[in-house]
Design a protein around this motif. Sequence first.
Motif, PDB file in Angstrom:
ATOM      1  N   GLN A   1      45.503  11.482  67.060  1.00 52.70           N
ATOM      2  CA  GLN A   1      45.531  12.205  67.983  1.00 52.70           C
ATOM      3  C   GLN A   1      45.719  14.013  67.453  1.00 52.70           C
ATOM      4  O   GLN A   1      45.751  14.532  69.069  1.00 52.70           O
ATOM      5  N   PHE A   2      46.475  14.149  67.138  1.00 48.89           N
ATOM      6  CA  PHE A   2      46.558  15.398  66.600  1.00 48.89           C
ATOM      7  C   PHE A   2      45.092  15.759  65.802  1.00 48.89           C
ATOM      8  O   PHE A   2      44.992  17.135  67.034  1.00 48.89           O
ATOM      9  N   THR A   3      43.845  15.911  65.975  1.00 44.05           N
ATOM     10  CA  THR A   3      42.682  15.863  65.813  1.00 44.05           C
ATOM     11  C   THR A   3      42.108  16.282  67.119  1.00 44.05           C
ATOM     12  O   THR A   3      41.776  17.015  67.845  1.00 44.05           O
ATOM     13  N   THR A   4      42.506  14.741  68.585  1.00 48.72           N
ATOM     14  CA  THR A   4      41.840  15.374  69.527  1.00 48.72           C
ATOM     15  C   THR A   4      42.690  16.474  70.134  1.00 48.72           C
ATOM     16  O   THR A   4      42.175  16.991  71.100  1.00 48.72           O
ATOM     17  N   ASP A   5      44.086  16.204  70.032  1.00 47.74           N
ATOM     18  CA  ASP A   5      45.271  17.364  70.718  1.00 47.74           C
ATOM     19  C   ASP A   5      44.141  18.744  70.682  1.00 47.74           C
ATOM     20  O   ASP A   5      43.886  19.703  71.298  1.00 47.74           O
ATOM     21  N   PHE A   6      43.884  18.663  68.737  1.00 48.64           N
ATOM     22  CA  PHE A   6      43.408  20.288  68.490  1.00 48.64           C
ATOM     23  C   PHE A   6      42.150  20.599  69.478  1.00 48.64           C
ATOM     24  O   PHE A   6      42.026  21.621  69.569  1.00 48.64           O
ATOM     25  N   ASN A   7      41.029  19.510  69.368  1.00 47.78           N
ATOM     26  CA  ASN A   7      39.824  19.524  69.529  1.00 47.78           C
ATOM     27  C   ASN A   7      40.410  20.085  71.341  1.00 47.78           C
ATOM     28  O   ASN A   7      39.565  20.737  71.331  1.00 47.78           O
ATOM     29  N   SER A   8      40.887  19.151  72.235  1.00 44.67           N
ATOM     30  CA  SER A   8      40.759  19.814  73.478  1.00 44.67           C
ATOM     31  C   SER A   8      41.808  21.281  73.770  1.00 44.67           C
ATOM     32  O   SER A   8      41.584  21.892  75.040  1.00 44.67           O
ATOM     33  N   PHE A   9      42.228  21.491  72.696  1.00 45.43           N
ATOM     34  CA  PHE A   9      43.420  22.138  73.454  1.00 45.43           C
ATOM     35  C   PHE A   9      42.485  24.057  72.940  1.00 45.43           C
ATOM     36  O   PHE A   9      42.494  24.912  73.738  1.00 45.43           O
ATOM     37  N   PRO A  11      42.295  17.326  49.555  1.00 45.33           N
ATOM     38  CA  PRO A  11      42.444  18.582  50.512  1.00 45.33           C
ATOM     39  C   PRO A  11      41.697  19.577  50.462  1.00 45.33           C
ATOM     40  O   PRO A  11      42.194  20.975  50.874  1.00 45.33           O
ATOM     41  N   GLY A  12      40.393  18.887  50.729  1.00 48.46           N
ATOM     42  CA  GLY A  12      39.293  19.724  51.205  1.00 48.46           C
ATOM     43  C   GLY A  12      38.594  19.870  52.568  1.00 48.46           C
ATOM     44  O   GLY A  12      37.633  19.787  52.972  1.00 48.46           O
ATOM     45  N   VAL A  13      39.420  19.254  53.003  1.00 43.95           N
ATOM     46  CA  VAL A  13      39.071  19.313  54.637  1.00 43.95           C
ATOM     47  C   VAL A  13      38.376  20.610  55.414  1.00 43.95           C
ATOM     48  O   VAL A  13      38.434  20.199  56.352  1.00 43.95           O
ATOM     49  N   GLY A  14      39.080  21.944  55.298  1.00 40.55           N
ATOM     50  CA  GLY A  14      38.630  22.829  55.957  1.00 40.55           C
ATOM     51  C   GLY A  14      39.489  23.466  56.777  1.00 40.55           C
ATOM     52  O   GLY A  14      41.032  22.751  56.705  1.00 40.55           O
ATOM     53  N   PRO A  15      39.059  24.280  57.454  1.00 45.88           N
ATOM     54  CA  PRO A  15      39.840  25.114  58.485  1.00 45.88           C
ATOM     55  C   PRO A  15      40.592  24.575  59.199  1.00 45.88           C
ATOM     56  O   PRO A  15      41.634  25.082  59.600  1.00 45.88           O
ATOM     57  N   SER A  16      41.473  22.554  59.544  1.00 44.78           N
ATOM     58  CA  SER A  16      41.997  22.495  60.353  1.00 44.78           C
ATOM     59  C   SER A  16      42.810  21.910  59.703  1.00 44.78           C
ATOM     60  O   SER A  16      43.654  21.105  60.117  1.00 44.78           O
ATOM     61  N   LEU A  17      43.105  22.585  58.035  1.00 47.81           N
ATOM     62  CA  LEU A  17      43.659  22.056  56.999  1.00 47.81           C
ATOM     63  C   LEU A  17      45.466  22.323  58.340  1.00 47.81           C
ATOM     64  O   LEU A  17      46.314  21.661  57.855  1.00 47.81           O
ATOM     65  N   VAL A  18      45.759  23.409  58.933  1.00 51.90           N
ATOM     66  CA  VAL A  18      46.866  24.263  58.812  1.00 51.90           C
ATOM     67  C   VAL A  18      47.046  24.163  60.311  1.00 51.90           C
ATOM     68  O   VAL A  18      47.954  23.078  61.237  1.00 51.90           O
ATOM     69  N   PHE A  19      46.330  22.869  61.480  1.00 48.52           N
ATOM     70  CA  PHE A  19      46.617  22.979  62.569  1.00 48.52           C
ATOM     71  C   PHE A  19      46.448  21.206  62.367  1.00 48.52           C
ATOM     72  O   PHE A  19      46.320  20.469  64.041  1.00 48.52           O
ATOM     73  N   ILE A  20      45.470  20.885  61.980  1.00 46.71           N
ATOM     74  CA  ILE A  20      45.922  18.817  62.189  1.00 46.71           C
ATOM     75  C   ILE A  20      46.071  18.188  61.075  1.00 46.71           C
ATOM     76  O   ILE A  20      47.447  17.519  61.313  1.00 46.71           O
ATOM     77  N   THR A  21      45.778  18.838  59.812  1.00 46.43           N
ATOM     78  CA  THR A  21      46.192  18.167  58.492  1.00 46.43           C
ATOM     79  C   THR A  21      47.714  18.060  58.900  1.00 46.43           C
ATOM     80  O   THR A  21      48.106  17.275  58.284  1.00 46.43           O
ATOM     81  N   LEU A  22      47.785  19.239  58.611  1.00 46.88           N
ATOM     82  CA  LEU A  22      49.965  20.483  58.336  1.00 46.88           C
ATOM     83  C   LEU A  22      50.477  19.165  59.042  1.00 46.88           C
ATOM     84  O   LEU A  22      51.386  18.340  58.841  1.00 46.88           O
ATOM     85  N   PRO A  23      50.664  19.566  60.572  1.00 50.24           N
ATOM     86  CA  PRO A  23      51.625  18.493  61.826  1.00 50.24           C
ATOM     87  C   PRO A  23      51.549  16.780  61.233  1.00 50.24           C
ATOM     88  O   PRO A  23      52.532  17.003  61.012  1.00 50.24           O
TER      89      PRO A  23
END
Length: 453
Positions: A130-138, A280-292
Motif C-alpha cells: 500500500q505504501f508503494t501504490t499510495d506514493f505512486n498514485s499521489f 538499503p539501496g532502494v533509491g529515491p523512494s527510500l524516504v517516501f515508501i520505505t521509511l514510513p
Amino acid sequence: MEQNRGNFGSRLASILVAAGSAVGLGNIWRFPYELGRNGGSAFLIIYIMCVVFFGVPLMISEFAVGRHAQSNTARAFGMMGGSRYWRWVGFLGVLTGSLILCYYAVAAGWTVEYLFLAGVDGFAGKTPEQFTTDFNSFVSDPVQPIVCMIVFMLLTLFVILAGVEKGIERGSKLMMPMLFIFIVLLAVGSSMLPNGEQGLEFLFSPDLSKVTRSTLLSAMGQAFYSLSLSMGCLATYASYFRREDRLVSNAMNVAWIDLLVAVLASVIIFPAAFSVGVEPGVGPSLVFITLPNVFQQVFAGSPLLCYAFSLMFYLLLVLAALTSAMGLLEVPTIFMKEEFHIRRRWSAIGVTVFAIVVGMACSLSMGLWSGFKIAGMNLFDTFDFFTAKIMLPVGGFFAALYVGWFCDEPTLRGEVTNEGTTAVRFYPIYRFLIRYIAPLAILAIFLNQFGLI
Ligand code: PFF
C-alpha cells in the motif's frame, strides 16, 4: 549601488542562514539513497574528500565574490576584476537556481503531504504494497501534489516577503536549531532499535572494494547539490554578510553542519531499515515508501511512538526543504529587484508564480503528461538532469576559473583573509585547491557524465 540591502545581524546568523540553504532534501532524502546505492561507508569517505577538496574552496570563493560585490549574483561575478563577461557565470547561477526551485518545490510538496499524513496518523495499518501504490498514485495525481506544492511555495514566499533580517535570518535561527534537535532525537532512537547495529556497521565500516568510478562521480555530484554550490545562493547570502564575518571559517562551519546532518539522516534511516530487513539501496523512494513502512514495522507494538517518530521525521523534512527553498527564492528575487528595479515584494511574488506554473508542469509530467518525453525523460527528470548534471558543473567550472585564474588576486586575498587578519596561513592551500583541483575535478564529472572519459 543600493546601500541599505539588509545584513545578517551576527556571525552565528550568517552561518545558520547559509547552513539552512545547504541542509535540505539533498541531505535527508538524496544523500542516504545515494549512500545506500553506492556501497555505504566507502561513499561517505569519498564524499568527505569531495567536500574538503573542492566543496569548501568553491564555497569560500562564492562567499568572497558575493560579499565583495554587495549585490545580486549576476552583478557580483566580474566585480572582482577581469572581463565583465564573467557576469554570465553569475547569471547562469541565477538561472540554475530558479529552475531548480521549480522542481525542488514539487518534491518539497510531497514532504508537506507526508507531514499531513503523519499528522492524521495516515500511515497506520498500511501494508508495504500500500505504501508503494499510495506514493505512486499521489505523485501522479493531477491535483493533490500541486496543491501541496502551492502550500509549500506560499510558506517560502511568506518568509522571503518578511525580508532579509526578519524573514530569512529569523526563520533560519528558529528552524535550524529545531531541525537539529529533531534529527539528533531521531538518530538516537533509531540506532537503539534491535539489529540497528547492522545499519551502523553498513555506514561506518568502510569497504573500499566497493569504490568504483561511479561512486566517485556520484559523490562529487552530491557535494555540489548538498552544499548549494553554483546556484547563486551562497554568493547572494554572502552579500548580506558583514565585513567582519570570516569567510573561511563560515564555509567550514557550513560544510561540517551539512555533513553532520547528512550522516545523522543516514543514522536514522539505515538502522531502521536494517532492523526490518529492508534493502538499503532502494533509491529515491527510500524516504517516501520505505521509511514510513519501516516506522510501522519497527514500532508495531507502540502506536504512539510510531506516530511521534513519523511526525517528527516529516516535520524535519519540511523544515529542511523550507530553509533551502528560501535560498533558492531569494536569488532571483534580489536579482530582479536590483537589475530591473522591481520592488522586492513583486519580484518575490513574480518568481513564486513562475516556480508554481513551471512546477505544475513538472508535477503533471509524473501523471497526466507522462507521455510527453524529452530524450526519454519526463519533464521533472529533464529539469533535474539539465540543472544538476549540466548547468551546475558548467557554472562551478567557470566560477573556479574566474576566482582561480582571472579575478584580481589581491582583492580575492583581501576578501578571503579579511585584509590579512584571518586564515592567512590557509590561503595558499585554498588558492591551490581552487586553481587546480576544483576545475579538474569538475571537468572530470562533466566529461564522465557524457561518457567522454
Ligand atoms: N542544498 C540543498 C539541499 O541539499 O537540499 C539544495 C539547494 C538549496 C540548492 C538551495 C541550492 C540552493 F540555493
